[in-house]
Design a protein around this motif. Structure first.
Motif, PDB file in Angstrom:
ATOM      1  N   MET A 181       2.648  19.473 -17.207  1.00  0.00           N
ATOM      2  CA  MET A 181       1.245  19.328 -16.800  1.00  0.00           C
ATOM      3  C   MET A 181       0.943  20.330 -15.687  1.00  0.00           C
ATOM      4  O   MET A 181       1.785  20.602 -14.839  1.00  0.00           O
ATOM      5  CB  MET A 181       0.964  17.901 -16.311  1.00  0.00           C
ATOM      6  CG  MET A 181       1.013  16.874 -17.433  1.00  0.00           C
ATOM      7  SD  MET A 181       0.828  15.172 -16.842  1.00  0.00           S
ATOM      8  CE  MET A 181      -0.891  15.145 -16.321  1.00  0.00           C
ATOM      9  N   GLY A 182      -0.261  20.853 -15.714  1.00  0.00           N
ATOM     10  CA  GLY A 182      -0.679  21.821 -14.708  1.00  0.00           C
ATOM     11  C   GLY A 182      -1.109  21.123 -13.428  1.00  0.00           C
ATOM     12  O   GLY A 182      -1.650  20.012 -13.466  1.00  0.00           O
ATOM     13  N   MET A 183      -0.854  21.798 -12.306  1.00  0.00           N
ATOM     14  CA  MET A 183      -1.219  21.230 -11.013  1.00  0.00           C
ATOM     15  C   MET A 183      -1.766  22.348 -10.128  1.00  0.00           C
ATOM     16  O   MET A 183      -1.184  22.713  -9.121  1.00  0.00           O
ATOM     17  CB  MET A 183       0.007  20.555 -10.377  1.00  0.00           C
ATOM     18  CG  MET A 183      -0.325  19.652  -9.214  1.00  0.00           C
ATOM     19  SD  MET A 183       1.079  18.630  -8.709  1.00  0.00           S
ATOM     20  CE  MET A 183       2.193  19.836  -8.011  1.00  0.00           C
ATOM     21  N   PRO A 202     -11.694  26.238 -13.800  1.00  0.00           N
ATOM     22  CA  PRO A 202     -11.399  25.375 -12.657  1.00  0.00           C
ATOM     23  C   PRO A 202     -10.397  24.283 -13.013  1.00  0.00           C
ATOM     24  O   PRO A 202     -10.430  23.731 -14.106  1.00  0.00           O
ATOM     25  CB  PRO A 202     -12.759  24.766 -12.301  1.00  0.00           C
ATOM     26  CG  PRO A 202     -13.551  24.831 -13.562  1.00  0.00           C
ATOM     27  CD  PRO A 202     -13.062  26.054 -14.299  1.00  0.00           C
ATOM     28  N   GLY A 203      -9.503  24.015 -12.072  1.00  0.00           N
ATOM     29  CA  GLY A 203      -8.595  22.878 -12.178  1.00  0.00           C
ATOM     30  C   GLY A 203      -8.846  21.956 -10.995  1.00  0.00           C
ATOM     31  O   GLY A 203      -9.852  22.092 -10.295  1.00  0.00           O
ATOM     32  N   ASP A 204      -7.953  21.021 -10.779  1.00  0.00           N
ATOM     33  CA  ASP A 204      -8.071  20.111  -9.643  1.00  0.00           C
ATOM     34  C   ASP A 204      -6.652  19.663  -9.280  1.00  0.00           C
ATOM     35  O   ASP A 204      -6.131  18.702  -9.850  1.00  0.00           O
ATOM     36  CB  ASP A 204      -8.958  18.921 -10.015  1.00  0.00           C
ATOM     37  CG  ASP A 204      -9.222  18.003  -8.833  1.00  0.00           C
ATOM     38  OD1 ASP A 204      -8.367  17.921  -7.928  1.00  0.00           O
ATOM     39  OD2 ASP A 204     -10.286  17.354  -8.812  1.00  0.00           O
ATOM     40  N   ALA A 205      -6.045  20.418  -8.361  1.00  0.00           N
ATOM     41  CA  ALA A 205      -4.631  20.197  -8.038  1.00  0.00           C
ATOM     42  C   ALA A 205      -4.392  18.768  -7.557  1.00  0.00           C
ATOM     43  O   ALA A 205      -3.378  18.147  -7.910  1.00  0.00           O
ATOM     44  CB  ALA A 205      -4.178  21.201  -6.980  1.00  0.00           C
ATOM     45  N   GLU A 206      -5.344  18.258  -6.773  1.00  0.00           N
ATOM     46  CA  GLU A 206      -5.160  16.917  -6.217  1.00  0.00           C
ATOM     47  C   GLU A 206      -5.183  15.860  -7.323  1.00  0.00           C
ATOM     48  O   GLU A 206      -4.336  14.964  -7.374  1.00  0.00           O
ATOM     49  CB  GLU A 206      -6.277  16.655  -5.205  1.00  0.00           C
ATOM     50  CG  GLU A 206      -5.910  15.664  -4.150  1.00  0.00           C
ATOM     51  CD  GLU A 206      -7.076  15.446  -3.181  1.00  0.00           C
ATOM     52  OE1 GLU A 206      -7.674  16.458  -2.743  1.00  0.00           O
ATOM     53  OE2 GLU A 206      -7.392  14.270  -2.913  1.00  0.00           O
ATOM     54  N   ALA A 207      -6.151  16.001  -8.222  1.00  0.00           N
ATOM     55  CA  ALA A 207      -6.231  15.055  -9.345  1.00  0.00           C
ATOM     56  C   ALA A 207      -4.988  15.181 -10.225  1.00  0.00           C
ATOM     57  O   ALA A 207      -4.434  14.177 -10.690  1.00  0.00           O
ATOM     58  CB  ALA A 207      -7.494  15.321 -10.153  1.00  0.00           C
ATOM     59  N   SER A 208      -4.541  16.420 -10.459  1.00  0.00           N
ATOM     60  CA  SER A 208      -3.327  16.630 -11.251  1.00  0.00           C
ATOM     61  C   SER A 208      -2.142  15.936 -10.597  1.00  0.00           C
ATOM     62  O   SER A 208      -1.343  15.277 -11.270  1.00  0.00           O
ATOM     63  CB  SER A 208      -3.007  18.131 -11.366  1.00  0.00           C
ATOM     64  OG  SER A 208      -3.847  18.751 -12.300  1.00  0.00           O
ATOM     65  N   ALA A 268       7.351  17.873 -16.593  1.00  0.00           N
ATOM     66  CA  ALA A 268       7.459  18.996 -15.657  1.00  0.00           C
ATOM     67  C   ALA A 268       6.058  19.314 -15.152  1.00  0.00           C
ATOM     68  O   ALA A 268       5.076  19.048 -15.839  1.00  0.00           O
ATOM     69  CB  ALA A 268       8.043  20.210 -16.365  1.00  0.00           C
ATOM     70  N   TYR A 269       5.974  19.868 -13.952  1.00  0.00           N
ATOM     71  CA  TYR A 269       4.649  20.306 -13.511  1.00  0.00           C
ATOM     72  C   TYR A 269       4.653  21.806 -13.263  1.00  0.00           C
ATOM     73  O   TYR A 269       5.710  22.408 -13.049  1.00  0.00           O
ATOM     74  CB  TYR A 269       4.171  19.535 -12.278  1.00  0.00           C
ATOM     75  CG  TYR A 269       4.974  19.742 -11.021  1.00  0.00           C
ATOM     76  CD1 TYR A 269       4.725  20.836 -10.196  1.00  0.00           C
ATOM     77  CD2 TYR A 269       5.972  18.851 -10.649  1.00  0.00           C
ATOM     78  CE1 TYR A 269       5.456  21.034  -9.034  1.00  0.00           C
ATOM     79  CE2 TYR A 269       6.711  19.038  -9.498  1.00  0.00           C
ATOM     80  CZ  TYR A 269       6.449  20.139  -8.701  1.00  0.00           C
ATOM     81  OH  TYR A 269       7.181  20.333  -7.571  1.00  0.00           O
ATOM     82  N   ALA A 270       3.480  22.407 -13.309  1.00  0.00           N
ATOM     83  CA  ALA A 270       3.358  23.854 -13.160  1.00  0.00           C
ATOM     84  C   ALA A 270       2.151  24.159 -12.286  1.00  0.00           C
ATOM     85  O   ALA A 270       1.032  23.770 -12.630  1.00  0.00           O
ATOM     86  CB  ALA A 270       3.206  24.517 -14.528  1.00  0.00           C
ATOM     87  N   GLU A 271       2.399  24.835 -11.163  1.00  0.00           N
ATOM     88  CA  GLU A 271       1.283  25.203 -10.278  1.00  0.00           C
ATOM     89  C   GLU A 271       0.673  26.540 -10.692  1.00  0.00           C
ATOM     90  O   GLU A 271      -0.217  27.057 -10.025  1.00  0.00           O
ATOM     91  CB  GLU A 271       1.763  25.242  -8.824  1.00  0.00           C
ATOM     92  CG  GLU A 271       2.181  23.870  -8.313  1.00  0.00           C
ATOM     93  CD  GLU A 271       2.267  23.786  -6.798  1.00  0.00           C
ATOM     94  OE1 GLU A 271       1.396  24.347  -6.114  1.00  0.00           O
ATOM     95  OE2 GLU A 271       3.224  23.151  -6.317  1.00  0.00           O
ATOM     96  N   LEU A 319     -16.166  22.126 -16.122  1.00  0.00           N
ATOM     97  CA  LEU A 319     -15.471  20.843 -16.009  1.00  0.00           C
ATOM     98  C   LEU A 319     -14.016  21.156 -15.644  1.00  0.00           C
ATOM     99  O   LEU A 319     -13.338  21.867 -16.378  1.00  0.00           O
ATOM    100  CB  LEU A 319     -15.560  20.115 -17.358  1.00  0.00           C
ATOM    101  CG  LEU A 319     -15.224  18.631 -17.422  1.00  0.00           C
ATOM    102  CD1 LEU A 319     -16.106  17.820 -16.473  1.00  0.00           C
ATOM    103  CD2 LEU A 319     -15.397  18.113 -18.854  1.00  0.00           C
ATOM    104  N   PRO A 320     -13.534  20.635 -14.502  1.00  0.00           N
ATOM    105  CA  PRO A 320     -12.141  20.925 -14.133  1.00  0.00           C
ATOM    106  C   PRO A 320     -11.171  20.404 -15.193  1.00  0.00           C
ATOM    107  O   PRO A 320     -11.361  19.315 -15.732  1.00  0.00           O
ATOM    108  CB  PRO A 320     -11.947  20.173 -12.808  1.00  0.00           C
ATOM    109  CG  PRO A 320     -13.306  19.854 -12.326  1.00  0.00           C
ATOM    110  CD  PRO A 320     -14.201  19.779 -13.524  1.00  0.00           C
ATOM    111  N   VAL A 321     -10.158  21.219 -15.455  1.00  0.00           N
ATOM    112  CA  VAL A 321      -9.217  20.921 -16.538  1.00  0.00           C
ATOM    113  C   VAL A 321      -7.843  20.568 -15.960  1.00  0.00           C
ATOM    114  O   VAL A 321      -7.403  21.169 -14.977  1.00  0.00           O
ATOM    115  CB  VAL A 321      -9.098  22.148 -17.476  1.00  0.00           C
ATOM    116  CG1 VAL A 321      -7.935  22.003 -18.448  1.00  0.00           C
ATOM    117  CG2 VAL A 321     -10.407  22.359 -18.235  1.00  0.00           C
ATOM    118  N   VAL A 322      -7.202  19.596 -16.569  1.00  0.00           N
ATOM    119  CA  VAL A 322      -5.779  19.330 -16.312  1.00  0.00           C
ATOM    120  C   VAL A 322      -5.032  19.653 -17.607  1.00  0.00           C
ATOM    121  O   VAL A 322      -5.113  18.903 -18.582  1.00  0.00           O
ATOM    122  CB  VAL A 322      -5.530  17.854 -15.925  1.00  0.00           C
ATOM    123  CG1 VAL A 322      -4.026  17.605 -15.751  1.00  0.00           C
ATOM    124  CG2 VAL A 322      -6.283  17.490 -14.660  1.00  0.00           C
TER     125      VAL A 322
END
Lengths: 120, 272
Positions: B70-72, B94-100, B114-117, B138-141
């Motif tokens: 998952m992206g973060m 746009p993403g949302d690191a905090e929400a991720s 796994a996570y990916a920044e 719309l922010p994407v995860v």
């Protein structure tokens, strides 16, 4: 491991613009950095899409290498078919041939089936 | 209820790259269904879009292949493909690191993800976004299930991942939409590109619509490879979406489009 190395090189070329630029300038300088067999290195050096396909390079990696070389989609598909003709069946991986009549014929066949169903 | 929308769609690069070669009527109805899905997502009040995709060696390679990732990050770049080839202009999504971070923490309760920044979107995410959120507002995860380099995670683990995503969504106050992308039967990037096993696809989608978990999870990878091609491994994303949603499905579009190398699929699920 060698097919892995070939795929790794092509993956890096797709991801890293600097490596791509170096490769386009001097193939051998970049090839030296990877542990490819003579056959694999030759296929990369000669832009032999057909042989790379037969060696088992995953199509999702190979199609970007073909695009990088400016090969059009239809030509890319044909080069893979030519490769199988020349070098025999795909040797590894999950991108083997399954037998297929081609897009146009397949499209027609699907339409016919649908029309028959609609009538029946 | 924080998960406010769930659906699936196909993502083949031909959908945009070979747009001009398709039958205009079929293509336009498919595009219309994809855009209508975007309208439904906006109407659902979603503040975040979770995209469960199956990428194609854009970020993850056999040196270190996660079954689930998952992206973060606060932003993602795409497409990784040549924009002129894919016919999608480069964009920062746009993403949302905090929400991720919050969603990933929750998923980890049951699935080792796994996570990916850092994550460059390929057509698996870019093609759907091109139609669903053309303004990229719309922010994407992003989520990835390895469907490319065997060994692949079993289908029942894809189901578990979907359930974990659902629990994660339910643990946040945000309204979240989830879309699975890929499939169904196809033989992409091979000389067989354009082959579609329509009966197989319709049976699979019947099971998906009926939320028939047992039938959805009954395929072996050998079955899938034989009948649906290596592209068929991507049913994992549809299975995850079904598990996340829980309810019955509705087909908006389901027609083979060989020049796109895939079935055109647009379908949604009741979130229950």
């Amino acid at each position: 491991m060698s097919l892995y190395e070939t795929q790794k090189l092509l993956y890096h070329l797709n991801r890293e613009p600097k490596l791509k630029a170096s490769f386009l300038e001097d193939h051998d300088a970049v090839l030296q950095e990877y542990s490819l067999t003579e056959e694999e290195a030759g296929a990369v050096r000669d832009h032999d899409i057909g042989l790379l396909y037969v060696l088992g390079v995953n199509g999702q990696i190979l199609m970007h290498f073909a695009a990088m070389l400016g090969i059009a989609w239809g030509d890319y598909l044909q080069l893979m078919r030519d490769g199988v003709e020349r070098h025999g069946p795909v040797r590894a991986g999950v991108y083997k041939l399954s037998g297929y009549e081609g897009v146009d014929a397949h499209d027609r066949a699907l339409r016919e089936k649908r029309n028959q169903k609609a009538k029946g | 209820m924080p998960l406010v929308y769930a659906g699936v769609c196909s993502h083949g690069p031909g959908i945009t790259a070979r747009s001009d070669q398709a039958d205009p009527d079929t293509r336009d109805r498919f595009y219309g269904a994809l855009r209508a899905m975007g309208d439904e997502i906006r109407a659902s009040g979603a503040e975040l879009l979770v995209v469960v995709a199956a990428e194609h060696f854009a970020n993850f390679f056999m040196n270190n292949m996660p079954a689930f990732a998952m992206g973060m990050a606060d932003a993602y770049e795409g497409p990784i493909e040549d924009p002129d080839w894919l016919k999608i202009a480069p964009v920062k999504v746009p993403g949302d690191a905090e929400a991720s971070h919050s969603l990933i923490s929750s998923v980890l309760e049951s699935v080792d993800v796994a996570y990916a920044e850092e994550w460059k979107f390929d057509h698996g995410i870019m093609v759907p976004l091109h139609f669903l959120t053309p303004a990229y507002d719309l922010p994407v995860v992003p989520c990835n299930i390895n469907c490319q380099g065997p060994p692949l995670t079993p289908l029942y683990r894809a189901w578990a991942f979907g359930e974990a995503l659902r629990s994660a969504c339910d643990s946040t106050p945000r309204n979240i939409a989830l879309v699975g992308t890929g499939g169904i039967s196809h033989w992409p990037a091979t000389p067989d590109s354009g082959k579609i096993n329509e009966p197989w696809d319709r049976t699979f989608m019947d099971r998906w619509v009926a939320q028939d978990k047992e039938a959805l999870l009954s395929y072996s990878d050998a079955d899938i490879y034989r009948d649906a091609g290596q592209g068929g491994f991507e049913i994992r994303t549809y299975i995850a979406a079904a598990a996340a949603a829980g309810g019955m499905g509705k087909i908006a579009f389901l027609e083979p489009i060989p020049i796109f190398a895939t079935m055109g699929v647009v379908a949604s699920k009741a979130v229950t």
